[in-house]
Design a protein around this motif. Structure first.
Motif: not given
Length: 184
Positions: A97-120
């Protein structure tokens, strides 16, 4: 004539405001290059720790590749039982995300979906997710061609408990998911 001039200025302003970037931004592509070590097919094991003496080990695969001109990374993970049945299947998209200068991971697993901050990190990445009164902390390291990912369950005021460990080796390149696009 005046109407044509107003229309021309209006179209120019709208065009600039909605600049087409089919490959994302340069900043997004640069951020994804930091994770380029992930690209390819990975195979190995997933060890699941269900308590003392109750560890099960399964075959696990990951396939990862860039999309949208290299501005996002697409990931599919599968855990496979001895009989060939898929017991776990996850899909994720990592973006910058250029605006926040951070990675985001959108994940789908086990019938659920969510967004998580990811740090390299210098040798991989990390991320966390809420889980049953605590959280799961995942740490991935990449050294000497091996991907090691650990998942620890963390409760307040307690030692972390290891829940899962992946040990993967890169099998090779993949054209997935960008290969063979539909053409008109």
């Amino acid at each position: 004539m005046a109407a044509a001039a107003v229309l021309s200025v209006g179209l120019t302003t709208a065009t600039v405001a909605q600049e087409l970037r089919p490959a994302g931004s340069q900043e997004q592509r640069d951020a994804m290059r930091r994770l380029s070590w992930m690209d390819g097919e990975w195979t190995g094991t997933a060890s699941v720790y269900a308590g003392p003496g109750r560890t099960t080990t399964h075959s696990h695969t990951e396939r990862i590749g860039p999309m949208v001109g290299g501005s996002i990374k697409v990931i599919e993970g599968r855990t496979i039982e001895a009989d060939g049945e898929v017991s776990f299947n996850a899909f994720a998209v990592v973006s910058w995300d250029d605006a926040t200068d951070r990675y985001t991971m959108r994940s789908w697993a086990n019938g659920m979906a969510a967004d998580f901050p990811l740090e390299a990190t210098a040798d991989g990445f990390r991320w966390s997710t809420p889980s049953r009164g605590g959280r799961m902390d995942y740490v991935t390291t990449h050294r000497d061609g091996e991907w090691v990912e650990t998942g620890d369950f963390v409760l307040p005021d307690r030692e972390p408990m290891r829940v899962i460990e992946l040990r993967l080796r890169r099998r090779g390149d993949t054209g997935w998911p960008a290969a063979d696009p539909v053409v008109p």
